[in-house]
Design a protein around this motif. Structure first.
Motif, PDB file in Angstrom:
ATOM      1  N   PRO A  90       0.836  -1.209   0.000  1.00 64.16           N
ATOM      2  CA  PRO A  90       0.000   0.000   0.000  1.00 64.16           C
ATOM      3  C   PRO A  90       0.869   1.256   0.000  1.00 64.16           C
ATOM      4  O   PRO A  90       2.046   1.203   0.331  1.00 64.16           O
ATOM      5  CB  PRO A  90      -0.783  -0.120   1.310  1.00 64.16           C
ATOM      6  N   ARG A  91       0.241   2.399  -0.363  1.00 65.49           N
ATOM      7  CA  ARG A  91       0.947   3.688  -0.319  1.00 65.49           C
ATOM      8  C   ARG A  91       0.168   4.655   0.564  1.00 65.49           C
ATOM      9  O   ARG A  91      -1.051   4.535   0.669  1.00 65.49           O
ATOM     10  CB  ARG A  91       1.001   4.305  -1.719  1.00 65.49           C
ATOM     11  N   LEU A  92       0.886   5.631   1.106  1.00 67.56           N
ATOM     12  CA  LEU A  92       0.200   6.655   1.902  1.00 67.56           C
ATOM     13  C   LEU A  92      -0.514   7.607   0.961  1.00 67.56           C
ATOM     14  O   LEU A  92       0.104   8.190   0.088  1.00 67.56           O
ATOM     15  CB  LEU A  92       1.213   7.463   2.722  1.00 67.56           C
ATOM     16  N   ASP A  93      -1.837   7.756   1.124  1.00 71.86           N
ATOM     17  CA  ASP A  93      -2.532   8.709   0.262  1.00 71.86           C
ATOM     18  C   ASP A  93      -3.470   9.629   1.037  1.00 71.86           C
ATOM     19  O   ASP A  93      -4.169  10.441   0.460  1.00 71.86           O
ATOM     20  CB  ASP A  93      -3.299   7.984  -0.864  1.00 71.86           C
ATOM     21  N   THR A  94      -3.479   9.503   2.368  1.00 74.22           N
ATOM     22  CA  THR A  94      -4.390  10.328   3.172  1.00 74.22           C
ATOM     23  C   THR A  94      -3.595  11.017   4.277  1.00 74.22           C
ATOM     24  O   THR A  94      -2.709  10.406   4.863  1.00 74.22           O
ATOM     25  CB  THR A  94      -5.463   9.429   3.842  1.00 74.22           C
ATOM     26  N   ASP A  95      -3.935  12.286   4.564  1.00 78.23           N
ATOM     27  CA  ASP A  95      -3.298  12.982   5.688  1.00 78.23           C
ATOM     28  C   ASP A  95      -3.555  12.236   6.984  1.00 78.23           C
ATOM     29  O   ASP A  95      -4.632  11.682   7.179  1.00 78.23           O
ATOM     30  CB  ASP A  95      -3.904  14.391   5.838  1.00 78.23           C
ATOM     31  N   GLY A  96      -2.560  12.222   7.862  1.00 81.00           N
ATOM     32  CA  GLY A  96      -2.758  11.570   9.151  1.00 81.00           C
ATOM     33  C   GLY A  96      -2.567  10.075   9.095  1.00 81.00           C
ATOM     34  O   GLY A  96      -2.854   9.367  10.049  1.00 81.00           O
ATOM     35  N   GLU A  97      -2.052   9.578   7.962  1.00 87.78           N
ATOM     36  CA  GLU A  97      -1.819   8.131   7.855  1.00 87.78           C
ATOM     37  C   GLU A  97      -0.343   7.802   8.069  1.00 87.78           C
ATOM     38  O   GLU A  97       0.536   8.638   7.867  1.00 87.78           O
ATOM     39  CB  GLU A  97      -2.228   7.630   6.475  1.00 87.78           C
ATOM     40  N   VAL A  98      -0.117   6.546   8.394  1.00 91.74           N
ATOM     41  CA  VAL A  98       1.233   6.067   8.679  1.00 91.74           C
ATOM     42  C   VAL A  98       1.423   4.746   7.928  1.00 91.74           C
ATOM     43  O   VAL A  98       0.498   3.926   7.890  1.00 91.74           O
ATOM     44  CB  VAL A  98       1.377   5.854  10.203  1.00 91.74           C
ATOM     45  N   LEU A  99       2.615   4.565   7.310  1.00103.50           N
ATOM     46  CA  LEU A  99       2.926   3.289   6.656  1.00103.50           C
ATOM     47  C   LEU A  99       3.778   2.450   7.607  1.00103.50           C
ATOM     48  O   LEU A  99       4.778   2.949   8.162  1.00103.50           O
ATOM     49  CB  LEU A  99       3.676   3.531   5.342  1.00103.50           C
ATOM     50  N   ILE A 100       3.378   1.206   7.795  1.00101.72           N
ATOM     51  CA  ILE A 100       4.025   0.327   8.782  1.00101.72           C
ATOM     52  C   ILE A 100       4.574  -0.908   8.089  1.00101.72           C
ATOM     53  O   ILE A 100       3.866  -1.534   7.288  1.00101.72           O
ATOM     54  CB  ILE A 100       2.989  -0.121   9.847  1.00101.72           C
ATOM     55  N   GLN A 101       5.833  -1.258   8.398  1.00101.67           N
ATOM     56  CA  GLN A 101       6.350  -2.568   7.993  1.00101.67           C
ATOM     57  C   GLN A 101       5.911  -3.545   9.083  1.00101.67           C
ATOM     58  O   GLN A 101       6.339  -3.447  10.240  1.00101.67           O
ATOM     59  CB  GLN A 101       7.870  -2.540   7.884  1.00101.67           C
ATOM     60  N   VAL A 102       5.016  -4.429   8.719  1.00103.56           N
ATOM     61  CA  VAL A 102       4.372  -5.300   9.713  1.00103.56           C
ATOM     62  C   VAL A 102       5.269  -6.506   9.988  1.00103.56           C
ATOM     63  O   VAL A 102       5.796  -7.122   9.058  1.00103.56           O
ATOM     64  CB  VAL A 102       2.996  -5.791   9.196  1.00103.56           C
ATOM     65  N   THR A 103       5.424  -6.839  11.260  1.00 98.98           N
ATOM     66  CA  THR A 103       6.146  -8.072  11.595  1.00 98.98           C
ATOM     67  C   THR A 103       5.214  -9.114  12.205  1.00 98.98           C
ATOM     68  O   THR A 103       5.424 -10.312  12.038  1.00 98.98           O
ATOM     69  CB  THR A 103       7.294  -7.815  12.590  1.00 98.98           C
ATOM     70  N   HIS A 104       4.178  -8.643  12.931  1.00 98.48           N
ATOM     71  CA  HIS A 104       3.301  -9.587  13.630  1.00 98.48           C
ATOM     72  C   HIS A 104       1.839  -9.142  13.574  1.00 98.48           C
ATOM     73  O   HIS A 104       1.551  -7.952  13.528  1.00 98.48           O
ATOM     74  CB  HIS A 104       3.714  -9.737  15.101  1.00 98.48           C
ATOM     75  N   SER A 105       0.973 -10.151  13.615  1.00 95.91           N
ATOM     76  CA  SER A 105      -0.454  -9.922  13.795  1.00 95.91           C
ATOM     77  C   SER A 105      -0.929 -11.034  14.748  1.00 95.91           C
ATOM     78  O   SER A 105      -0.101 -11.644  15.442  1.00 95.91           O
ATOM     79  CB  SER A 105      -1.173  -9.959  12.444  1.00 95.91           C
ATOM     80  N   SER A 106      -2.217 -11.281  14.787  1.00 92.64           N
ATOM     81  CA  SER A 106      -2.700 -12.362  15.655  1.00 92.64           C
ATOM     82  C   SER A 106      -3.971 -12.936  15.044  1.00 92.64           C
ATOM     83  O   SER A 106      -4.465 -12.427  14.040  1.00 92.64           O
ATOM     84  CB  SER A 106      -2.966 -11.837  17.065  1.00 92.64           C
ATOM     85  N   VAL A 107      -4.484 -14.008  15.650  1.00 94.51           N
ATOM     86  CA  VAL A 107      -5.755 -14.575  15.174  1.00 94.51           C
ATOM     87  C   VAL A 107      -6.807 -14.385  16.265  1.00 94.51           C
ATOM     88  O   VAL A 107      -6.703 -14.962  17.352  1.00 94.51           O
ATOM     89  CB  VAL A 107      -5.628 -16.074  14.829  1.00 94.51           C
ATOM     90  N   ASN A 108      -7.799 -13.556  15.976  1.00 89.56           N
ATOM     91  CA  ASN A 108      -8.948 -13.341  16.849  1.00 89.56           C
ATOM     92  C   ASN A 108     -10.160 -14.049  16.243  1.00 89.56           C
ATOM     93  O   ASN A 108     -10.156 -14.406  15.061  1.00 89.56           O
ATOM     94  CB  ASN A 108      -9.249 -11.838  16.956  1.00 89.56           C
ATOM     95  N   TYR A 109     -11.195 -14.186  17.066  1.00 88.59           N
ATOM     96  CA  TYR A 109     -12.453 -14.796  16.604  1.00 88.59           C
ATOM     97  C   TYR A 109     -12.930 -14.122  15.311  1.00 88.59           C
ATOM     98  O   TYR A 109     -13.331 -14.778  14.352  1.00 88.59           O
ATOM     99  CB  TYR A 109     -13.486 -14.630  17.721  1.00 88.59           C
ATOM    100  N   LYS A 110     -12.850 -12.782  15.301  1.00 84.94           N
ATOM    101  CA  LYS A 110     -13.304 -12.043  14.111  1.00 84.94           C
ATOM    102  C   LYS A 110     -12.453 -12.376  12.892  1.00 84.94           C
ATOM    103  O   LYS A 110     -12.964 -12.447  11.765  1.00 84.94           O
ATOM    104  CB  LYS A 110     -13.256 -10.542  14.405  1.00 84.94           C
ATOM    105  N   ASP A 111     -11.137 -12.593  13.100  1.00 87.93           N
ATOM    106  CA  ASP A 111     -10.280 -12.976  11.974  1.00 87.93           C
ATOM    107  C   ASP A 111     -10.714 -14.331  11.407  1.00 87.93           C
ATOM    108  O   ASP A 111     -10.673 -14.546  10.196  1.00 87.93           O
ATOM    109  CB  ASP A 111      -8.818 -13.049  12.416  1.00 87.93           C
ATOM    110  N   GLY A 112     -11.102 -15.240  12.301  1.00 88.26           N
ATOM    111  CA  GLY A 112     -11.603 -16.536  11.836  1.00 88.26           C
ATOM    112  C   GLY A 112     -12.792 -16.334  10.904  1.00 88.26           C
ATOM    113  O   GLY A 112     -12.896 -16.959   9.844  1.00 88.26           O
TER     114      GLY A 112
END
Ligand SMILES: NC(=O)c1ccc[n+]([C@@H]2O[C@H](COP(=O)([O-])OP(=O)(O)OC[C@H]3O[C@@H](n4cnc5c(N)ncnc54)[C@H](OP(=O)(O)O)[C@@H]3O)[C@@H](O)[C@H]2O)c1
Length: 327
Positions: A21-43
């Motif tokens: 993705p690219r930054l296209d909106t004011d107030g946004e931040v680009l993150i190099q992601v290393t981790h996420s998790s699995v929640n019920y909603k992700d399932g």
């Protein structure tokens, strides 16, 4: 970059290659992601269940942990170690199951120095939600010593974290679980003083007012379980509802409210304003014992998220599952 993407409504997500993705909106931040998790909603979103994802194609994953690489916000600079829980990630905007993600600065929190990225992901939305529930109990005025706190869905992600946080704060906690044989020692190690079988709460309510057992309730289950929990809440007590693992209905009466002055309060992680997010993360940082966090956590690769999705919806996953996005 590699990403887990929902391509169309009602379709299971796939692991694929997409443009970062690219930054296209004011107030946004680009993150190099290393981790996420699995929640019920992700399932739910990985399996293509309706009601969550609002635009397609979309990168899934409601938790994001990583390092800022570009920022359109004065509040964040490259190199900052950050996390986002909910706030539309993996539902209305791209989420954490990818090597890069954009995030609104208005919901982004700096990860406390004491935590690794994997630990921040282990907290994730589940820890954040558990912290919101604990704050609601404390804001209600309940003190340790006022009586037992019931945590339903105890062996799940939010339940495990709620038990650990409440016990650390000094509350006496009862965990309700459907896998008592397997989870008794685990829940005791997290700080539960007592573990009960969830069947004692999950059947249709026999009486709208029952023996007064709980000063407070943290409920991730809803339906008959919440109805029975309300019927067993003491005069002036509080039940915090955050989930619907049994169902979204609430077959109850007004009697706990009008005859016992019970409060029913909701907890929501998606739209929580930044000051509340920061308060919740301070609670996690100061109160959660990292040994308890390690006890409840396991780590998987991106490909394994697809296999785990049906299992979390079936209530088979204990504690928290970290996703190592680099694997
Ligand atoms: N309000 C919010 O912002 C928010 C945030 C996060 C999660 N949630 C909701 O909270 C719930 C739990 O999320 P989670 O990520 O912690 O999920 P989870 O890890 O899967 O935990 C859910 C737990 O609920 C229990 N459970 C499952 N099916 C049940 C049933 N039919 N009857 C009674 N208990 C059942 C199980 O605990 P035992 O095995 O111990 O019985 C299970 O481990 C979900 O409904 C989720 O959507 C809401």
């Amino acid at each position: 970059m590699r990403a887990i993407v929902s391509q169309a409504p009602n379709e299971a997500a796939i692991l694929t290659e997409i443009d970062p993705p690219r930054l296209d909106t004011d107030g946004e931040v680009l993150i190099q992601v290393t981790h996420s998790s699995v929640n019920y909603k992700d399932g739910s979103t990985v399996l293509g269940r309706p009601g969550f994802v609002r635009s397609w194609p979309l990168t899934l994953g409601i938790d994001i942990v990583g390092t800022v690489t570009e920022s359109n916000s004065a509040a964040f600079s490259p190199g900052d170690h950050v996390t986002l829980n909910g706030a539309g990630a993996g539902e209305t905007r791209s989420g954490g199951y990818a090597e890069y993600a954009t995030a609104p600065a208005a919901a982004l929190v700096k990860v406390p120095d004491s935590l690794t990225s994997a630990q921040a992901a282990a907290f994730g939305t589940a820890g954040f939600t558990a912290a919101l529930a604990v704050l609601a109990i404390e804001d209600h005025g309940l003190q340790p010593g006022d009586g037992d706190i019931l945590v339903t869905g105890a062996a799940g992600g939010v339940g495990s974290l709620a038990i650990a946080l409440l016990a650390r704060r000094g509350y006496t906690v009862t965990g309700s679980t459907g896998r008592i044989a397997e989870a008794q020692d685990y829940l005791t190690a997290l700080g539960a003083a007592q573990v009960i079988d969830r069947q004692t709460l999950s059947e249709p309510t026999k009486a709208p007012l029952q023996e007064q057992r709980w000063a407070g309730v943290v409920d991730g289950v809803g339906s008959h379980t919440l109805a029975n929990s309300l019927a067993q809440t003491r005069y002036g007590g509080i039940a915090v509802a955050y989930g619907l693992a049994q169902g979204p209905d609430l077959p109850s009466t007004v009697l706990p409210f009008i005859l016992r002055a019970v409060t029913l309060r909701g907890a929501n992680s998606v739209y929580a304003p930044l000051p509340l997010r920061q308060r919740a993360w301070e609670l996690l940082d100061t109160e959660l014992d990292l040994n308890s966090l390690d006890l409840m956590s396991s780590s998987i690769s991106m490909a394994e998220v697809l296999e785990l999705a049906p299992r979390i919806l079936a209530g088979e996953i204990r504690g928290r599952t970290i996703v190592d996005v680099t694997r």
